[in-house]
Design an enzyme around this catalytic site. Structure first.
Site, PDB file in Angstrom:
ATOM      1  CB  SER A 139      -0.897   0.038   1.197  1.00 18.75           C
ATOM      2  OG  SER A 139      -0.165  -0.149   2.448  1.00 18.75           O
ATOM      3  CG  HIS A 142      -3.682  -0.289  -2.419  1.00 25.23           C
ATOM      4  ND1 HIS A 142      -4.045   0.975  -2.320  1.00 25.23           N
ATOM      5  CD2 HIS A 142      -3.340  -0.798  -0.988  1.00 25.23           C
ATOM      6  CE1 HIS A 142      -4.089   1.574  -1.098  1.00 25.23           C
ATOM      7  NE2 HIS A 142      -3.909   0.396  -0.351  1.00 25.23           N
ATOM      8  CE  LYS A 202      -7.571   1.445   0.702  1.00 25.91           C
ATOM      9  NZ  LYS A 202      -6.881   0.616   1.417  1.00 25.91           N
TER      10      LYS A 202
HETATM   11  C1  LIG Z   1      -6.797   0.476   3.094  1.00 26.61           C
HETATM   12  C2  LIG Z   1      -6.514  -0.713   3.290  1.00 26.61           C
HETATM   13  C3  LIG Z   1      -6.948  -1.744   4.240  1.00 26.61           C
HETATM   14  C4  LIG Z   1      -8.176  -1.320   5.041  1.00 26.61           C
HETATM   15  O1  LIG Z   1      -9.447  -1.372   4.074  1.00 26.61           O
HETATM   16  P1  LIG Z   1     -10.611  -0.114   4.661  1.00 26.61           P
HETATM   17  O2  LIG Z   1     -11.747  -0.852   3.691  1.00 26.61           O
HETATM   18  O3  LIG Z   1     -10.130   0.768   4.358  1.00 26.61           O
HETATM   19  O4  LIG Z   1     -10.910  -0.591   6.130  1.00 26.61           O
HETATM   20  C5  LIG Z   1      -6.356  -2.998   4.160  1.00 26.61           C
HETATM   21  N1  LIG Z   1      -5.394  -3.460   3.844  1.00 26.61           N
HETATM   22  C6  LIG Z   1      -4.646  -2.654   2.917  1.00 26.61           C
HETATM   23  C7  LIG Z   1      -3.488  -3.061   2.101  1.00 26.61           C
HETATM   24  C8  LIG Z   1      -5.173  -1.287   2.666  1.00 26.61           C
HETATM   25  O5  LIG Z   1      -4.500  -0.479   2.072  1.00 26.61           O
END
Ligand SMILES: *Cc1c(COP(=O)(O)O)cnc(C)c1O
Length: 402
Positions: free
Chosen positions: A186, A214, A245
């Site tokens: 990430s 991602h 995302k």
């Molecule tokens: C953003 C993210 C999460 C958390 O997901 P949310 O839906 O925002 O709680 C988990 N793992 C990674 C690698 C992330 O980037």
């Protein structure tokens, strides 16, 4: 400082955070999530969200959300296992299972309120205190917290180091083993070596839990995520994808063999003891998934790739280091916290919003600007960003900002 002894301790902790240049603050956004937005009353060009395909404000998804609210109301009213599991949730899970089926054996999908909860749920349900977890060094905080919650013994292996992981697995006598990794990292944007990880998982009879927050929607011809280009499929695979995302809404799914999903439904406390997300959200996600899988998704992925290529070819840095990744995450490493904050402020003066990322999100000494690109950015947007970054880097004298 307050006279209250408990508050005094908190306030002294906050002062420590300030001295380390680690204070975090909100900015208040008064427009939809899009490249040109208003934050704290100013117009800015943002490279900060994870809305990689530009779907967060897509009219078809917004319509589906409204339609979902008309059909199902505002809230689910209960947890999934009491009375909160709507038709929309069920349809979304079926659509996600179908989408991810090329990588699963007898697959099924389960929808969660957030990715954070999906990760806590999956790891703590699959591992107990007698299990061993093999956790990649750069894993997201939610995977680390899931391992803590499970009370399993956790071994951290160095970033991308398949040989080190193999040696740890070789030495393990645990009956239950979990290899846990981000799909796309990430904060670095690179991709885990999935074929090698899956081969190790199968050899050692371990689960491979991949958090594709991602990659989902972004990677692969159809946007299925990091597994798609490798064409991998296994009953050992547990795939988690977040839906806030690239999918532009909120929530997450876990996709795995149907027995694993049944186990989560019966054992995963972050699934069982929380109110189901609004059914309208699931309705919106059905529209989002249709876009991701279709021609528009393909066009948006191509547009994102064009912006990634443009950024990679137009950054000309002398002092800082760009990690040229194949994904929407494009970090520029500065090192010190104060330096990253100073660069963030310099870009803000030019009307650009690029977040400075500091510990504990990244390792000490690797503070960075985390540029995220979206299919919604234009060529002009990216040109404005790269010329501002090139200018700041060119004028940089490290000692003045460290
Ligand atoms: C953003 C993210 C999460 C958390 O997901 P949310 O839906 O925002 O709680 C988990 N793992 C990674 C690698 C992330 O980037």
């Amino acid at each position: 400082m307050s006279a209250h002894p408990l508050l005094e301790r908190i306030e002294s902790g906050l002062a420590d955070i300030d001295r380390a240049h680690l204070r975090r603050t909100h900015r208040v956004v008064s427009t939809p999530c899009q490249p040109h937005l208003r934050a704290d009353g100013r117009d800015v060009l943002a490279f900060a969200s994870n809305d990689y395909l530009g779907l967060a404000a897509h009219p078809k998804i917004v319509e589906a959300l409204i339609d979902g609210a008309r059909r199902y109301g505002a809230g689910s009213g209960a947890s999934h296992l009491i009375s909160g599991h709507s038709q929309a949730h069920a349809e979304l899970e079926a659509a996600l299972a179908d989408f991810m089926s090329p990588h699963l054996v007898d697959g099924r999908a389960l929808y969660f309120c957030t990715g954070y909860m999906a990760n806590l749920a999956t790891i703590s349900a699959l591992a107990n205190k007698d299990a061993e977890i093999f956790s990649e060094e750069l894993n997201h905080a939610s995977l680390i917290d899931g391992a803590r919650l499970s009370r399993a013994r956790t071994h951290v292996y160095p970033h991308g180091d398949v040989a080190a992981l193999a040696a740890l697995l070789e030495a393990s006598e645990a009956e239950t083993k979990l290899i846990v990794t981000d799909g796309v990292f990430s904060m670095d944007g690179d991709i885990a070596p999935l074929p090698q990880l899956l081969a190790l998982a199968e050899k050692h009879n371990a689960w491979l839990v991949v958090d594709d927050a991602h990659g989902f929607g972004v990677v692969g011809e159809n946007g299925r995520g990091v597994f798609e280009p490798f064409d991998l499929r296994s009953p050992n695979l547990v795939i988690i994808g977040t839906l806030g995302k690239a999918a532009g809404v909120a929530g997450a799914y876990v996709a795995a063999h149907k027995s694993v999903i049944e186990w989560l439904i019966n054992r995963a406390r972050p699934y069982i003891f929380t109110t189901a997300a609004a059914p309208a959200q699931a309705q919106a996600l059905l529209a989002s998934l249709a876009l991701i899988r279709g021609d528009e998704g393909r066009e948006r992925r191509a547009a994102l790739q064009a912006r990634i290529f443009q950024l990679r070819s137009s950054l000309k840095l002398k002092h800082w280091r760009h990690i040229a990744s194949p994904t929407g995450v494009q970090p520029i490493i500065l090192g010190e916290n104060a330096a990253a904050l100073h660069a963030q402020a310099g870009l803000a003066e030019a009307g650009l919003w690029v977040p400075a990322i500091r510990p504990p999100t990244v390792a000490p000494g690797t503070s960075r600007l985390r540029v995220t690109l979206s299919a919604a950015h234009t060529q002009d947007d990216v040109a404005r960003l790269t010329s501002a970054i090139n200018q700041l880097d060119h004028d940089w004298t490290a000692h003045a900002h460290g």
